[in-house]
Design a protein around this motif. Structure first.
Motif, PDB file in Angstrom:
ATOM      1  N   PRO A 298       0.820  -1.225   0.000  1.00 34.64           N
ATOM      2  CA  PRO A 298       0.000   0.000   0.000  1.00 34.64           C
ATOM      3  C   PRO A 298       0.852   1.272   0.000  1.00 34.64           C
ATOM      4  O   PRO A 298       0.571   2.220  -0.750  1.00 34.64           O
ATOM      5  CB  PRO A 298      -0.818  -0.122   1.291  1.00 34.64           C
ATOM      6  CG  PRO A 298      -0.894  -1.592   1.545  1.00 34.64           C
ATOM      7  CD  PRO A 298       0.429  -2.139   1.088  1.00 34.64           C
ATOM      8  N   LYS A 299       1.886   1.305   0.837  1.00 36.53           N
ATOM      9  CA  LYS A 299       2.772   2.478   0.859  1.00 36.53           C
ATOM     10  C   LYS A 299       3.484   2.631  -0.482  1.00 36.53           C
ATOM     11  O   LYS A 299       3.678   3.743  -0.981  1.00 36.53           O
ATOM     12  CB  LYS A 299       3.809   2.327   1.985  1.00 36.53           C
ATOM     13  CG  LYS A 299       3.229   2.388   3.387  1.00 36.53           C
ATOM     14  CD  LYS A 299       4.313   2.354   4.449  1.00 36.53           C
ATOM     15  CE  LYS A 299       4.944   0.987   4.534  1.00 36.53           C
ATOM     16  NZ  LYS A 299       5.975   0.907   5.612  1.00 36.53           N
TER      17      LYS A 299
ATOM     18  N   ASN B 192       2.381   1.677  -3.437  1.00 39.40           N
ATOM     19  CA  ASN B 192       1.439   2.150  -4.456  1.00 39.40           C
ATOM     20  C   ASN B 192       1.240   3.666  -4.390  1.00 39.40           C
ATOM     21  O   ASN B 192       1.115   4.338  -5.420  1.00 39.40           O
ATOM     22  CB  ASN B 192       0.091   1.432  -4.301  1.00 39.40           C
ATOM     23  CG  ASN B 192       0.161  -0.021  -4.734  1.00 39.40           C
ATOM     24  OD1 ASN B 192       1.081  -0.409  -5.450  1.00 39.40           O
ATOM     25  ND2 ASN B 192      -0.801  -0.819  -4.300  1.00 39.40           N
ATOM     26  N   GLU B 193       1.198   4.175  -3.154  1.00 45.08           N
ATOM     27  CA  GLU B 193       1.083   5.630  -2.990  1.00 45.08           C
ATOM     28  C   GLU B 193       2.307   6.320  -3.579  1.00 45.08           C
ATOM     29  O   GLU B 193       2.201   7.359  -4.244  1.00 45.08           O
ATOM     30  CB  GLU B 193       0.954   5.979  -1.500  1.00 45.08           C
ATOM     31  CG  GLU B 193      -0.360   5.542  -0.875  1.00 45.08           C
ATOM     32  CD  GLU B 193      -0.399   5.817   0.625  1.00 45.08           C
ATOM     33  OE1 GLU B 193       0.534   6.498   1.121  1.00 45.08           O
ATOM     34  OE2 GLU B 193      -1.336   5.347   1.291  1.00 45.08           O
TER      35      GLU B 193
ATOM     36  N   ASP C  31       0.363  -2.439  -9.612  1.00 48.35           N
ATOM     37  CA  ASP C  31      -0.093  -2.970  -8.333  1.00 48.35           C
ATOM     38  C   ASP C  31       0.098  -4.493  -8.307  1.00 48.35           C
ATOM     39  O   ASP C  31      -0.407  -5.208  -9.167  1.00 48.35           O
ATOM     40  CB  ASP C  31      -1.570  -2.625  -8.129  1.00 48.35           C
ATOM     41  CG  ASP C  31      -2.054  -2.961  -6.732  1.00 48.35           C
ATOM     42  OD1 ASP C  31      -1.260  -3.520  -5.954  1.00 48.35           O
ATOM     43  OD2 ASP C  31      -3.225  -2.695  -6.430  1.00 48.35           O
TER      44      ASP C  31
ATOM     45  N   ARG D 257      -0.725  -6.506  -5.649  1.00 47.52           N
ATOM     46  CA  ARG D 257      -1.457  -7.107  -4.539  1.00 47.52           C
ATOM     47  C   ARG D 257      -2.098  -8.442  -4.914  1.00 47.52           C
ATOM     48  O   ARG D 257      -2.143  -9.370  -4.101  1.00 47.52           O
ATOM     49  CB  ARG D 257      -2.520  -6.133  -4.021  1.00 47.52           C
ATOM     50  CG  ARG D 257      -1.948  -5.055  -3.111  1.00 47.52           C
ATOM     51  CD  ARG D 257      -2.981  -4.078  -2.638  1.00 47.52           C
ATOM     52  NE  ARG D 257      -3.500  -3.261  -3.739  1.00 47.52           N
ATOM     53  CZ  ARG D 257      -4.355  -2.258  -3.572  1.00 47.52           C
ATOM     54  NH1 ARG D 257      -4.775  -1.953  -2.364  1.00 47.52           N
ATOM     55  NH2 ARG D 257      -4.773  -1.551  -4.609  1.00 47.52           N
TER      56      ARG D 257
END
Length: 284
Positions: A169-170, A172-173, A209, A211
């Motif tokens: 998540p970090k 991707n930001e 991404d 994930r």
């Protein structure tokens, strides 16, 4: 709970007149090889069926040797065959002074007159069954050792996959911000639709991404752990297939993610996955 068996095993037993040896090696299919005296060869099919009841795959070697001549059989030397053999040999190699009798070791120089009584048959059957039981036990013990090894490696793999999952998540930001800044820098002297640019940035970030890949790799790893904890209908081939799927997800993840820290963890995960695959090659 079902047992996990190694493809490698060894057992040896001796009876009054016989010596039994059974050993096995890694093999994709079940292959059974016999090395037993001619007098017992008629029992090969029966022995093969008993082995097939318990073993699914592996290369199996069964050796039976005569320990003594107390078995009630008679034999005589085939003198006619020896005379012919020596005569023919001397014609081909007249320069030899002494005939090399060792080459007759595998020839039919003995004429057997055998009477296998019930006692010998019982000794043969009981000796084989005792050795086979010990052999299966050795495969089970080795399988249990490999089970512990693979479980530990699988748990280590899961732990590192979770590390990557927490970082994504970090990341991707960070990817979103970098792509946005890069595009703005390129187009700083041009008029552009801010909303359209944000859409493109979001699309490119989505492509990067990983994930889904990490989630699938985790699912496959958890299935391996579960298979070893509850080995019902356990098959080494199934675990091998799962390691191939994990590797595929890790390869895709490597292509998507350029972050150095995550790439290092991914490489370590690949090494762990390969260790699992190598160990599973030795399981039935």
């Amino acid at each position: 709970m079902e047992k996990i068996y190694s493809l490698t095993g060894f057992a040896e037993e001796k009876t009054e007149n016989l010596k039994f040896t059974i050993k096995s090696y890694n093999n994709r299919f079940l292959e059974i090889n016999f090395q037993i005296p001619d007098i017992f060869q008629k029992f090969e099919q029966t022995l093969k069926e008993k082995i097939q009841e318990k073993i699914k795959r592996g290369k199996i070697y069964i050796k039976v040797e005569l320990k003594s001549f107390n078995i009630p059989f008679k034999f005589e030397i085939n003198k006619e065959l020896i005379d012919k053999f020596i005569l023919s040999f001397k014609e081909v190699y007249p320069e030899l002074q002494n005939f090399p009798f060792y080459i007759l070791q595998k020839e039919s120089i003995l004429i057997w007159d055998l009477n296998l009584d019930e006692e010998i048959l019982k000794e043969f059957e009981e000796g084989f069954l005792l050795t086979f039981k010990k052999f299966l036990k050795s495969r089970e013990e080795e399988g249990e050792k490999l089970k512990v090894v693979v479980l530990n490696i699988s748990k280590e793999l899961k732990k590192n996959l979770i590390k990557i999952k927490k970082e994504l998540p970090k990341l991707n930001e960070e990817i979103y911000k970098n792509i946005k800044d890069e595009i703005k820098k390129i187009l700083e002297n041009f008029k552009f639709d801010e909303e359209r640019i944000l859409q493109e940035v979001a699309f490119l970030t989505l492509k990067a991404d990983a994930r889904e890949e990490i989630e699938r790799a985790l699912q496959f790893t958890e299935r391996i752990i579960e298979k070893f904890k509850n080995p019902k209908n356990f098959q080494g081939k199934e675990i091998d297939f799962l390691t191939q799927e994990i590797l595929r997800e890790l390869q895709t993840l490597s292509q998507k993610v350029k972050n150095l820290k995550i790439r290092e963890i991914t490489i370590y995960c690949k090494l762990l996955n390969e260790q699992i695959r190598e160990q599973v090659q030795n399981l039935e």
